[in-house]
Scaffold this motif. Structure first.
Motif: not given
Length: 431
Positions: A197, A222-224, A233
C-alpha cells in the motif's frame, strides 16, 4: 456382733488353707488393690477439649502429612531430573571423545545432520520471523533524520532502490484544491512485498518560530494490493491548500509492506515539491523509489535516571514542541513510553492527555524494571499521538539509546555517569 463373727469365720478359713493356696490368694488380693484405683482414675479422667477441637487437630495433622508427602515427591522428581541430565552430559562427553578418536569422520557426519535440521522449514520460518522482527525494530529505532537534514550516516546504503511509482498532481487555483491520483507501482522487489500500500503525507515547513520542523497537513493511505510486485491502485485524494502554501509544501509517497499484526515495513519513497505546479495542468510522474527517510516534526524534552539498586530506569516526559499551525484546547495529545531490552519489549506506559499547543508541558515520570542481569544498553521509544474522534494519529517518535562504539551520545553517557540523578535533553521527533 455380726461383723466379729464374719471376721472370725474368715480367719478360720485362712487357717484351714494350705501355704500354697494362702500365697496365691494373697497375691491376687494385692493385684486387685493396686489395679482398682488406676481403673477408677482412667474412667474418671476426661480431656478438657470439645470434640470439634479434637477433629480439627486431627485434620490439621493429616494436611501436614499430605504436604510433607507432596514436598518429598517434588524433591524426588528434581533429583531424578538432575540425575538424568548428568547422565546425558556424560553420554555427550563420551560421544565427543569417540568422535575425536575416529579422526573426525563421525563429527563431519553429525555436523551435516545438524545442518539438515537447521534447514528444516520450521526452523527456517522461526529464523525468518526473528530477522523480520529485528528489522522492524531497527527501522523504528533508526536515528536517521529527514532528507534535507541528512548527515550522511548511511553512506554505504544506495539512494535508489528497485521499483518505480506512477502518480499525477493537479492544482486548481479557483477552488484552492490539490488533487492527487496514484496510478500504481512497477518492478518492486519480490522479497517481502506481497501486500503493498502507499502512505501519502502532505508536508509543510514550519513557521519562523520553529524553523527546520515539518508539519503534516494531510495524511492518506491507499488500498492494500496483495500478491503483486507491480500493483495498480487508482486511488484519488484531494485537499484544500492555499496558493501561498505551495512554495513551502511537498508531498511524500511511501511504499510499505502491510502487516496486520505488527509494524508496516517501508520499502521506499518518492518526494515531490509543489512549487512547480501550474493551474489546471496535470503533471504526470514516474519516479524511482529512494530509500525511506524520516522527517523532523517536533522535539521532545526527556529526562533519564539510572537506578541500579532497584534495577529500574526512570523516564521523565517534560515538554513536547511541535510545528502545529494552530493551537486548540479541543485537540489533545498524549505520549506512549516503551522500553526495549535485548529485543524484548517491556509493558508500555501512557501519559495523561494534554491540550495541543506549540509547547505542551507534561512533567510526568515513568519507571521501568529491567530484568536480571541489569543491562543498561536498552532503548527508550517515546511516541506522541494526537487524539481524534475516530482514533489516534501518530505525531512523531523519538528513540533514545546507547550508540554503537565510536559514536557519541551525551544524554546516555550523562545518565550513566550521574547515577540516581535525572539528566534532561531535547530529542527530535521523527516520522
Amino acid at each position: 456382733m455380726g461383723v466379729r463373727i464374719h471376721v472370725y469365720r474368715n480367719i478360720h478359713t485362712l487357717i484351714a488353707l494350705s501355704p500354697k493356696e494362702y500365697f496365691s490368694m494373697a497375691a491376687s488380693c494385692a493385684l486387685d488393690v493396686v489395679s482398682r484405683p488406676r481403673m477408677l482414675y482412667f474412667q474418671s479422667a476426661q480431656l478438657p477439649f470439645a470434640d470439634i477441637w479434637k477433629y480439627g487437630v486431627l485434620t490439621l495433622s493429616v494436611l501436614l502429612l499430605l504436604m510433607a508427602l507432596i514436598i518429598l515427591t517434588c524433591q524426588l522428581c528434581e533429583c531424578q531430573k538432575l540425575s538424568k541430565a548428568e547422565k546425558e552430559r556424560k553420554y555427550a562427553n563420551e560421544v565427543c571423545n569417540e568422535m575425536t578418536q575416529e579422526n573426525g569422520f563421525l563429527g563431519k557426519r553429525l555436523q551435516s545432520s545438524f545442518l539438515g535440521i537447521s534447514q528444516h522449514p520450521y526452523y527456517n520460518f522461526k529464523n525468518q520471523k526473528a530477522q523480520k522482527e529485528l528489522k522492524k525494530l531497527e527501522i523504528v529505532l533508526s536515528p536517521s533524520s529527514a532528507s534535507s537534514n541528512n548527515t550522511g550516516d548511511d553512506v554505504d546504503v544506495p539512494d535508489h532502490i528497485q521499483g518505480k511509482l506512477r502518480f499525477s498532481l493537479v492544482y486548481n487555483k479557483n477552488r484552492l484544491e490539490l488533487l492527487l491520483m496514484i496510478t500504481g507501482a512497477l518492478g518492486l522487489p519480490s522479497q517481502g512485498c506481497m501486500n503493498l500500500f502507499i502512505q501519502v503525507r502532505l508536508l509543510s515547513c514550519g513557521s519562523s518560530q520553529s524553523p527546520g520542523l515539518q508539519h503534516i497537513v494531510q495524511e492518506w493511505q491507499t488500498q492494500v494490493v496483495k500478491n503483486c510486485t507491480s500493483p495498480t491502485f487508482g486511488d484519488q485524494f484531494a485537499c484544500t491548500l492555499p496558493e501561498a502554501e505551495l512554495g513551502k509544501s511537498s508531498i511524500k509517497l511511501e511504499v510499505k509492506h502491510f502487516d496486520r499484526y505488527s509494524r508496516h515495513i517501508p520499502l521506499g519513497e518518492v518526494r515531490v515539491a509543489l512549487n512547480a505546479l501550474k493551474n489546471f495542468q496535470s503533471m504526470e510522474f514516474c519516479e524511482e523509489l529512494c530509500r525511506a527517510t524520516k522527517d523532523v516534526v517536533g522535539e521532545v524534552l526527556v529526562s533519564l535516571k539510572c537506578l541500579p539498586l532497584s534495577q529500574r530506569i526512570e523516564v521523565g516526559l517534560l515538554k513536547v514542541k511541535t510545528a502545529s499551525i494552530c493551537s486548540s484546547p479541543e485537540k489533545r495529545i498524549y505520549a506512549r513510553i516503551g522500553v526495549f531490552w535485548n529485543l524484548h519489549k517491556q509493558k508500555h506506559q501512557k501519559s495523561k492527555p494534554k491540550p495541543l499547543t506549540s509547547v505542551t508541558v507534561f512533567n510526568e515520570t515513568f519507571l521501568f524494571h529491567l530484568p536480571e542481569p541489569v543491562v543498561w544498553d536498552c532503548a527508550v521509544l517515546v511516541s506522541i499521538y494526537k487524539m481524534h474522534s475516530s482514533g489516534r494519529q501518530l505525531v512523531g517518535q523519538a528513540a533514545l539509546r546507547k550508540r554503537e562504539p565510536g559514536e557519541t551520545n551525551y544524554h546516555w553517557d550523562g545518565m550513566m555517569q550521574s547515577i540516581q540523578q535525572p539528566i534532561a535533553q531535547w530529542h527530535p521527533l521523527l516520522i
